[in-house]
Design a protein around this motif. Structure first.
Motif, PDB file in Angstrom:
ATOM      1  N   PRO A 133       0.772  -1.245   0.000  1.00 46.27           N
ATOM      2  CA  PRO A 133       0.000   0.000   0.000  1.00 46.27           C
ATOM      3  C   PRO A 133       0.806   1.301   0.000  1.00 46.27           C
ATOM      4  CG  PRO A 133       0.104  -0.897   2.216  1.00 46.27           C
ATOM      5  CD  PRO A 133       0.809  -1.869   1.335  1.00 46.27           C
ATOM      6  N   VAL A 134       2.114   1.244   0.196  1.00 45.30           N
ATOM      7  CA  VAL A 134       2.917   2.464   0.298  1.00 45.30           C
ATOM      8  C   VAL A 134       3.531   2.768  -1.071  1.00 45.30           C
ATOM      9  CG1 VAL A 134       4.806   3.644   1.469  1.00 45.30           C
ATOM     10  CG2 VAL A 134       3.442   1.939   2.701  1.00 45.30           C
ATOM     11  N   SER A 135       2.862   3.650  -1.818  1.00 48.98           N
ATOM     12  CA  SER A 135       3.296   3.940  -3.196  1.00 48.98           C
ATOM     13  C   SER A 135       3.471   2.668  -4.009  1.00 48.98           C
ATOM     14  CB  SER A 135       4.602   4.745  -3.197  1.00 48.98           C
ATOM     15  OG  SER A 135       4.413   6.017  -2.647  1.00 48.98           O
ATOM     16  N   GLY A 136       2.635   1.678  -3.720  1.00 49.67           N
ATOM     17  CA  GLY A 136       2.662   0.422  -4.455  1.00 49.67           C
ATOM     18  C   GLY A 136       3.534  -0.648  -3.840  1.00 49.67           C
ATOM     19  N   TYR A 137       4.175  -0.352  -2.687  1.00 52.15           N
ATOM     20  CA  TYR A 137       5.110  -1.298  -2.079  1.00 52.15           C
ATOM     21  C   TYR A 137       4.696  -1.678  -0.664  1.00 52.15           C
ATOM     22  CZ  TYR A 137       8.110  -0.128  -6.001  1.00 52.15           C
ATOM     23  OH  TYR A 137       8.601   0.050  -7.271  1.00 52.15           O
ATOM     24  N   ALA A 138       5.081  -2.881  -0.256  1.00 50.44           N
ATOM     25  CA  ALA A 138       4.871  -3.316   1.116  1.00 50.44           C
ATOM     26  C   ALA A 138       5.875  -2.623   2.031  1.00 50.44           C
ATOM     27  CB  ALA A 138       5.019  -4.829   1.218  1.00 50.44           C
TER      28      ALA A 138
ATOM     29  N   LEU B  50      10.103  -2.464   1.481  1.00 52.72           N
ATOM     30  CA  LEU B  50      10.467  -1.122   1.033  1.00 52.72           C
ATOM     31  C   LEU B  50      11.523  -0.527   1.952  1.00 52.72           C
ATOM     32  CD1 LEU B  50       9.923   1.286  -0.876  1.00 52.72           C
ATOM     33  CD2 LEU B  50       8.160   2.035   0.750  1.00 52.72           C
ATOM     34  N   ALA B  51      11.299  -0.617   3.253  1.00 52.40           N
ATOM     35  CA  ALA B  51      12.251  -0.052   4.216  1.00 52.40           C
ATOM     36  C   ALA B  51      13.603  -0.764   4.130  1.00 52.40           C
ATOM     37  CB  ALA B  51      11.687  -0.154   5.626  1.00 52.40           C
ATOM     38  N   THR B  52      13.578  -2.079   4.003  1.00 50.07           N
ATOM     39  CA  THR B  52      14.832  -2.843   3.947  1.00 50.07           C
ATOM     40  C   THR B  52      15.633  -2.485   2.705  1.00 50.07           C
ATOM     41  OG1 THR B  52      13.820  -4.676   5.157  1.00 50.07           O
ATOM     42  CG2 THR B  52      15.822  -5.153   3.900  1.00 50.07           C
ATOM     43  N   TRP B  53      14.951  -2.463   1.566  1.00 49.54           N
ATOM     44  CA  TRP B  53      15.668  -2.181   0.322  1.00 49.54           C
ATOM     45  C   TRP B  53      16.204  -0.748   0.286  1.00 49.54           C
ATOM     46  CZ3 TRP B  53      13.112  -6.758  -1.610  1.00 49.54           C
ATOM     47  CH2 TRP B  53      13.896  -7.514  -2.485  1.00 49.54           C
TER      48      TRP B  53
ATOM     49  N   GLY C 242      17.179   1.784  -3.530  1.00 45.65           N
ATOM     50  CA  GLY C 242      16.090   1.554  -4.473  1.00 45.65           C
ATOM     51  C   GLY C 242      15.463   0.212  -4.188  1.00 45.65           C
ATOM     52  N   ILE C 243      14.454  -0.137  -4.972  1.00 40.82           N
ATOM     53  CA  ILE C 243      13.741  -1.394  -4.759  1.00 40.82           C
ATOM     54  C   ILE C 243      13.268  -1.898  -6.117  1.00 40.82           C
ATOM     55  CG2 ILE C 243      11.544  -0.198  -4.360  1.00 40.82           C
ATOM     56  CD1 ILE C 243      10.841  -2.422  -2.326  1.00 40.82           C
TER      57      ILE C 243
ATOM     58  N   LYS D 198      20.634   8.595  -1.215  1.00 48.61           N
ATOM     59  CA  LYS D 198      19.302   8.965  -0.772  1.00 48.61           C
ATOM     60  C   LYS D 198      18.302   8.500  -1.819  1.00 48.61           C
ATOM     61  CE  LYS D 198      18.122  13.318  -1.036  1.00 48.61           C
ATOM     62  NZ  LYS D 198      18.055  14.797  -1.001  1.00 48.61           N
ATOM     63  N   THR D 199      17.031   8.508  -1.460  1.00 55.72           N
ATOM     64  CA  THR D 199      15.977   8.041  -2.354  1.00 55.72           C
ATOM     65  C   THR D 199      14.720   8.858  -2.117  1.00 55.72           C
ATOM     66  OG1 THR D 199      16.854   5.778  -2.241  1.00 55.72           O
ATOM     67  CG2 THR D 199      14.608   6.035  -3.075  1.00 55.72           C
ATOM     68  N   ASP D 200      14.027   9.199  -3.203  1.00 58.08           N
ATOM     69  CA  ASP D 200      12.694   9.787  -3.141  1.00 58.08           C
ATOM     70  C   ASP D 200      11.761   8.810  -3.836  1.00 58.08           C
ATOM     71  OD1 ASP D 200      10.323  11.167  -3.391  1.00 58.08           O
ATOM     72  OD2 ASP D 200      11.225  13.024  -4.125  1.00 58.08           O
TER      73      ASP D 200
END
Length: 508
Positions: free
Chosen positions: A115-120, A124-127, A133-134, A285-287
């Motif tokens: 659910p978080v911008s299309g990701y679990a 998401l946090a781990t990657w 990135g993921i 960093k990542t957005d």
């Protein structure tokens, strides 16, 4: 007599086919040619190419190259986020699964979707913490490709000793050495990019991805020498047996070097088949919301901003091939140039094959808006050019937010940069000075050669910017400011209004 000039055999493997060139170790292109290759499009999002065909046509080009007896190094750049299964000799055991192949989407969504911008949240946090990135839920990346092969074509993976990116595949064909870099493996998101000095895959990410780590090529330092060209390859191609090959680079990295934009914060942009805006930055960093990430850069001390707009020059090619296949680009561009800014109220949304940045929507599609009975072909052609520039303006805002500052004096490369009109429209739409690199469609070849020159000690990093020639800059015309500001505001609104339609259409 002066010593003969040392040359680099530079290869730029675009999706449309390889450019092969002979370039001096200081970046002067002395000969080149391009050979188109086909893409096979199939059901379920299949996009593949024949990697053995690449090798064959590259060899044919090299054998035609005058001066190949002066080659001291081989350097490869090109498309990335593509996957080639090969045997222990580096020969393909299946087709190249291209960066646009989405057959792995169901497996990628099952792996990381949520659910978080299309990701679990947990993957998401781990990657993001480790790699920055993921894997995309679209399946259009190496993890998606490998998951597809594992589930749908396991016999191909069973025959494969290695799974390689295109640049690493070609380098292995030259040297026989399986090798990759943090840069070439960026799109797999399987390395811990918090420490660029650590040349290893991350065990946690490899395990989460469900891929076989034993099939991933060993990692070496970006910009280093892999080893000598195989004697039989050198003899077959007619290049000196003492020639060496350096590590392959994604087109993003080679373009940065070929634009002379390798210092921290020095921006470059590309309008080729796709488009991007990039600059070297100092930290990871990542957005995830705007699809911007810092990826391993040209050395072990810096990163590059990575983003991508899926269709840029491809839009103009589609427009010409579909509506005026016997008309030259020069005629179409002349018609567009005689049309005032704003294209008579016509707006083109350039999402021909979906979008990646600053929104990740593989279902998005292109369209004309505001077409009326007085609209001409010139209006519509100009709208295509303006649409790509307006899309780049949208991306520029996300990129500047990411780097924390204004990106100006954009060094421009790519085939689209050959058009003075496109350069000026880009300058007007972005309100930035656009500095076109001379022979912008050859920036990949030049960048590859300069990387080899750096590896061989023929020049220093401080000399790279001065080694890249540029044309007179294109400066924003203040008379067009209000027009393009208004249009730039409309593009995100058009996307927001249509994204539900895109999703519904994709299900039909």
């Amino acid at each position: 007599m002066s010593d003969p000039v040392e040359l680099v055999l530079a290869i730029d493997l675009g999706t449309g086919g390889p450019k092969v060139g002979l370039v001096t170790v200081r970046g002067e292109v002395v000969w080149w040619e391009h050979t188109p290759v086909p893409t096979t499009v199939g059901d379920g999002g299949a996009h593949t190419q024949d990697a053995e065909l690449w090798w064959r046509v590259i060899g044919e080009s090299v054998r035609r190259a005058p001066g190949r007896d002066r080659v001291v190094a081989v350097s490869v750049t090109g498309q990335w986020a593509s996957t080639i299964p090969v045997d222990d000799q580096g020969r393909p055991v299946g087709p190249c699964v291209l960066w646009s192949d989405t057959r792995g989407a169901p497996y990628s969504k099952a792996l990381v979707g949520g659910p978080v911008s299309g990701y679990a949240p947990k993957p998401l946090a781990t990657w993001l913490r480790r790699s920055g990135g993921i894997p995309t839920t679209s399946g259009a990346d190496p993890v998606g490709h490998l998951l597809y092969l594992r589930h749908e074509e396991p016999d191909v993976l069973a025959r494969a000793r290695w799974v390689l990116e295109p640049v690493d595949y070609l380098t292995m064909r030259f040297t026989g050495v399986p090798a990759a870099t943090l840069a070439s493996m960026t799109a797999a998101w399987l390395t811990d990019n918090r420490d660029l000095g650590r040349l290893a895959y991350d065990d946690v990410l490899v395990r989460l991805a469900g891929v076989d780590g034993a099939q991933l090529p060993p990692l070496v330092a970006t910009g280093s020498v892999i080893g000598p060209v195989l004697p039989e390859v050198a003899a077959d191609l007619g290049i000196p047996p003492a020639a060496v090959a350096v590590t392959g680079l994604p087109d993003l990295h080679a373009a940065a070097v070929g634009a002379g934009a390798i210092g921290l914060g020095e921006p470059h942009a590309s309008i080729g088949t796709t488009a991007w805006i990039s600059a070297p930055i100092a930290r990871k960093k990542t957005d995830v919301f705007r699809q911007q990430a810092s990826v391993p850069g040209l050395d072990n001390a810096s990163y590059l901003l990575a983003n991508n707009q899926d269709s840029a020059g491809r839009n103009l090619q589609w427009w010409r091939d579909t509506t005026a296949p016997t008309t030259g680009y020069e005629e179409l561009l002349a018609e567009a140039g005689s049309t005032p800014p704003g294209a008579g109220g016509v707006v083109f949304t350039p999402w021909l094959t979906g979008e990646r940045s600053p929104v990740d929507d593989r279902d998005a599609r292109a369209g004309f808006h505001g077409v009326g009975e007085t609209s001409t072909r010139g209006h519509l052609t100009r709208a295509v050019i303006e649409g790509v520039a307006l899309n780049a303006t949208w991306l520029l805002g996300a990129a500047e937010r990411f780097v924390g500052g204004r990106l100006d004096d954009l060094r421009l490369v790519g085939g689209g940069a050959r058009s003075d009109l496109w350069c000026q429209v880009l300058a007007d739409a972005t309100d930035r000075t656009v500095v076109r690199v001379t022979d912008p469609w050859l920036a990949g070849l030049r960048g590859s050669a300069l990387v080899a020159g750096l590896a061989l000690g023929a020049l220093t990093r401080d000399e790279v910017r001065g080694a890249v020639p540029t044309d007179e800059p294109f400066r924003p015309d203040p008379r067009n400011r209000a027009t393009y500001d208004a249009l730039a505001a409309e593009l995100p609104k058009l996307y927001a209004a249509q994204k539900g339609f895109f999703r519904r259409s994709a299900r039909r």
